[in-house]
Design a protein around this motif. Sequence first.
Motif, short mmCIF file in Angstrom:
data_model
loop_
_atom_site.label_atom_id
_atom_site.label_comp_id
_atom_site.label_asym_id
_atom_site.label_seq_id
_atom_site.Cartn_x
_atom_site.Cartn_y
_atom_site.Cartn_z
N LEU A 25 1.35 -0.79 -0.18
CA LEU A 25 -0.05 0.14 0.11
C LEU A 25 0.36 0.55 -0.03
O LEU A 25 0.83 2.12 -0.84
CB LEU A 25 -1.38 0.12 0.93
N ALA A 26 1.81 0.97 0.49
CA ALA A 26 2.86 2.37 0.73
C ALA A 26 3.35 2.69 -0.22
O ALA A 26 3.45 3.44 -1.04
CB ALA A 26 4.41 1.77 1.50
N VAL A 27 4.00 1.36 -1.13
CA VAL A 27 4.44 1.52 -2.31
C VAL A 27 3.51 2.61 -3.41
O VAL A 27 3.86 3.16 -4.34
CB VAL A 27 4.68 0.03 -3.79
N ARG A 33 1.31 9.47 -5.75
CA ARG A 33 1.89 10.96 -5.60
C ARG A 33 3.45 11.44 -6.55
O ARG A 33 2.68 12.49 -7.16
CB ARG A 33 2.17 10.89 -3.76
N LEU A 34 3.35 10.32 -6.97
CA LEU A 34 4.90 10.58 -8.11
C LEU A 34 4.39 11.23 -9.72
O LEU A 34 4.69 11.61 -10.37
CB LEU A 34 5.91 9.67 -8.12
N LEU A 35 2.89 10.52 -9.73
CA LEU A 35 2.58 10.73 -10.78
C LEU A 35 1.88 12.06 -11.17
O LEU A 35 1.23 12.34 -12.59
CB LEU A 35 1.19 9.62 -10.79
N GLU A 36 1.54 12.27 -9.55
CA GLU A 36 1.60 14.13 -9.92
C GLU A 36 1.65 15.04 -10.91
O GLU A 36 1.33 16.42 -10.85
CB GLU A 36 0.47 14.23 -8.59
N THR A 52 10.18 5.86 -0.61
CA THR A 52 9.29 4.57 0.44
C THR A 52 10.10 4.96 1.70
O THR A 52 9.32 4.33 2.97
CB THR A 52 8.76 3.55 -0.22
N GLY A 53 10.90 4.74 1.72
CA GLY A 53 12.44 4.04 2.56
C GLY A 53 12.97 2.92 2.58
O GLY A 53 12.70 2.01 3.82
N VAL A 54 12.85 2.33 1.30
CA VAL A 54 12.99 0.29 1.74
C VAL A 54 13.97 0.19 0.18
O VAL A 54 14.28 0.69 -0.55
CB VAL A 54 11.79 -0.30 1.08
N ILE A 59 10.63 -4.07 -3.06
CA ILE A 59 9.59 -3.93 -3.46
C ILE A 59 9.03 -5.00 -4.65
O ILE A 59 7.86 -5.48 -4.92
CB ILE A 59 9.71 -2.89 -4.65
N TYR A 60 9.98 -5.76 -5.43
CA TYR A 60 10.41 -6.56 -6.12
C TYR A 60 9.47 -8.06 -5.53
O TYR A 60 9.13 -8.78 -5.85
CB TYR A 60 11.65 -6.47 -6.67
N ARG A 61 9.23 -7.68 -3.97
CA ARG A 61 8.70 -9.19 -3.54
C ARG A 61 6.62 -9.09 -3.84
O ARG A 61 5.87 -9.89 -3.71
CB ARG A 61 9.14 -9.18 -2.17
N HIS A 62 6.30 -7.66 -3.99
CA HIS A 62 5.41 -7.40 -4.25
C HIS A 62 4.88 -6.73 -5.86
O HIS A 62 3.72 -7.26 -6.26
CB HIS A 62 4.80 -5.71 -2.93
N PHE A 63 5.75 -6.54 -6.14
CA PHE A 63 5.95 -5.79 -7.71
C PHE A 63 6.96 -6.58 -8.30
O PHE A 63 8.32 -5.82 -8.31
CB PHE A 63 5.55 -4.85 -8.08
N PRO A 64 7.00 -7.83 -9.26
CA PRO A 64 7.96 -8.15 -10.00
C PRO A 64 8.63 -7.04 -10.87
O PRO A 64 9.93 -7.10 -10.73
CB PRO A 64 7.46 -9.79 -10.60
N ASP A 65 8.02 -6.20 -11.09
CA ASP A 65 8.11 -5.28 -12.90
C ASP A 65 7.77 -4.34 -12.79
O ASP A 65 6.40 -4.09 -11.66
CB ASP A 65 8.68 -6.07 -13.91
#
Length: 200
Positions: A25-27, A33-36, A52-54, A59-65
């Motif tokens: 959710l944080a990602v 926000r960046l898309l703005e 996000t501070g990670v 991030i790749y654990r949630h979004f592979p690409d």
Amino acid sequence: MMTVDDNSVNIKPAARNYHHGDLRLAVIETGMRLLENSNAESLSLREIARQTGVSATAIYRHFPDKAALLTALAIEGFERLGRDQAKAMHTAGPGIAGFNASGRAYVRFALAHPTLFRMIMAMAPTNPELHDNLTTPMQMLQANVAGLAPPGATQAELRIAVLRAWSSVHGLTMLMLDGQISIDDGLIDAVIDTPGTKSP
């Protein structure tokens, strides 16, 4: 498009303790926000990780690409659009007032989030996962049209009414986004809230 750098970066995680699901959710929130202030092409998983501070690995654990992330952002965009339209309808009340309010909300959402709106509309026709998320807004439009249509309207007539309503609102939206006509709240109301309208 992802680059080698996008895949290999490893940013030191910040001292944050995310509960299960919170990082995803944080990602998404960071991406929205960046898309703005940027476009989808320049959106970087590395930059999202940094803000996000990670680590990028996290991030790749949630979004592979990047494609998976953009799909998630687009789905969130559609959900926000739907919520805005539903809220506008609820505030305006039933019938044509609510129907028109949902159209105004559509235009104003797009004008407030132009990059996000363009992205989700471009992705929807070719992304099955995203296309499925069009169901709820489309069902809302279909239900509104059916409720305003004259008794005995055929399915073919209802379909044309849906397309007519969507085309009108979407066309106005794109004319304003492309700068072909000025962005004007009064004009949005005048075009969508046709005096004497009995049905879409």
